[in-house]
Design a protein around this motif. Structure first.
Motif, PDB file in Angstrom:
ATOM      1  N   ALA A  17      -7.532  -0.164  -3.078  1.00  0.00           N
ATOM      2  CA  ALA A  17      -8.018   0.531  -1.884  1.00  0.00           C
ATOM      3  C   ALA A  17      -7.195   1.781  -1.606  1.00  0.00           C
ATOM      4  CB  ALA A  17      -7.976  -0.414  -0.688  1.00  0.00           C
ATOM      5  N   THR A  36     -17.776   3.525  -2.188  1.00  0.00           N
ATOM      6  CA  THR A  36     -17.522   2.417  -1.267  1.00  0.00           C
ATOM      7  C   THR A  36     -18.136   1.129  -1.780  1.00  0.00           C
ATOM      8  OG1 THR A  36     -17.467   3.938   0.622  1.00  0.00           O
ATOM      9  CG2 THR A  36     -17.858   1.613   1.099  1.00  0.00           C
ATOM     10  N   LEU A  58     -10.454  -3.265   3.533  1.00  0.00           N
ATOM     11  CA  LEU A  58      -9.358  -2.995   2.600  1.00  0.00           C
ATOM     12  C   LEU A  58      -8.840  -1.565   2.683  1.00  0.00           C
ATOM     13  CD1 LEU A  58     -10.762  -5.012  -0.420  1.00  0.00           C
ATOM     14  CD2 LEU A  58      -8.642  -5.498   0.803  1.00  0.00           C
ATOM     15  N   THR A  59      -9.699  -0.624   3.064  1.00  0.00           N
ATOM     16  CA  THR A  59      -9.242   0.771   3.160  1.00  0.00           C
ATOM     17  C   THR A  59      -8.645   1.094   4.528  1.00  0.00           C
ATOM     18  OG1 THR A  59     -11.475   1.480   3.804  1.00  0.00           O
ATOM     19  CG2 THR A  59     -10.910   1.630   1.457  1.00  0.00           C
ATOM     20  N   SER A  96     -14.958  -3.162   1.789  1.00  0.00           N
ATOM     21  CA  SER A  96     -14.286  -1.874   1.599  1.00  0.00           C
ATOM     22  C   SER A  96     -13.737  -1.346   2.916  1.00  0.00           C
ATOM     23  CB  SER A  96     -15.265  -0.851   1.001  1.00  0.00           C
ATOM     24  OG  SER A  96     -15.548  -1.138  -0.346  1.00  0.00           O
ATOM     25  N   SER A 136       0.820  -1.205   0.000  1.00  0.00           N
ATOM     26  CA  SER A 136       0.000   0.000   0.000  1.00  0.00           C
ATOM     27  C   SER A 136       0.860   1.264   0.000  1.00  0.00           C
ATOM     28  CB  SER A 136      -0.924  -0.022   1.229  1.00  0.00           C
ATOM     29  OG  SER A 136      -1.820   1.060   1.211  1.00  0.00           O
TER      30      SER A 136
END
Length: 258
Positions: free
Chosen positions: A244, A216, A190-191, A187, A117
């Motif tokens: 994400a 979302t 993952l975010t 969501s 990320s």
């Protein structure tokens, strides 16, 4: 959202923006195959664990059904009833596996996906002032948040699972609602990494995602439907993490322009 304050409503077109984040994540890992392989490791580990658990559940569903229905010992149609209960137990376990796969994979692969990320954000211009939490604190946060999210998932999906046996509604409305609920919480999971990197706590993350339900759900529902296919879930997990980061950066919390 201004800084980490109140979330603001976004303009129309959010759903397709969320869907686009999935494909942008796919494009990123396609251009960075080394990072895709890097992110594949925890996804494969989680897949093996889930496969073993589901095989065990499938071979013991009958025993579990018998244990759960002692009241049916004297019924003439006992065997047929317990076969039905065994099927329900396995289907319920399979649904729970789909709903929790991302959370467990993220917990297992915390250092892998944190690096992936970060690399995505670095490619997009970096994130000055990012919060750099120690590994063990991040792992603890990940497990704690996953447990809280699982609680809400079960709170909403268990009634939907029961309603699934209602004729017509169970075959039409319930699957749609189930995909919406599951997509939203996917969501959320993952975010968590890119939002935590910005110092945003869990309650504010939920508020931020609710404020832009279109994006979302566009992101989460597409991934949920893809994750229904086990091997696809493994292959897509690194792309989901990359997407994400892009969703947060480009849609939910775009960089402030001066």
């Amino acid at each position: 959202m201004n800084g980490i304050g109140r979330p603001v409503r976004r303009e129309a077109g959010g759903f397709m923006s969320g869907v686009g984040s999935v494909f942008r994540g796919l494009g990123w890992v396609a251009r960075h195959p080394r990072w895709w392989l890097f992110g594949l490791v925890p996804a494969l580990i989680a897949f093996v664990l889930y496969a073993v658990a589901l095989v065990w559940l499938g071979t013991h569903a009958g025993d579990l059904a018998e244990w759960a229905t002692p009241f049916a010992d004297d019924w003439g149609w006992r065997d047929a009833f317990r076969t039905f209960v065994g099927i329900l137990i396995f289907v319920g376990g399979l649904a729970l596996a789909v709903l929790t796969y991302a959370a467990v994979t993220l917990a297992i692969g915390e250092p892998f996906y944190e690096k992936l990320s970060e690399k995505v954000e670095e490619d997009l211009g970096g994130l000055p002032g990012a919060v750099d939490a120690p590994f063990w604190r991040s792992l603890g946060r990940s497990i704690r948040d996953s447990v809280v999210t699982l609680y809400y998932v079960l709170l909403l999906t268990i009634p939907l699972f029961v309603l699934g046996f209602v004729p017509v509604i169970g075959q039409t409305v319930v699957p749609v609602l189930g995909a919406i609920v599951s997509g939203f919480f996917l969501s959320v999971e993952l975010t968590a990494l890119p939002l935590e990197r910005r110092g945003i706590p869990r309650k504010q993350r939920f508020a931020l995602l609710r404020a832009d339900k279109g994006a979302t759900l566009g992101f989460g529902v597409v991934l949920f439907l893809a994750f229904m296919v086990p091997l696809v879930a493994v292959v897509l997990m690194p792309a989901a993490v990359a997407g994400a980061a892009m969703l947060v950066r480009e849609r939910l919390l775009p960089p402030q322009r001066t």
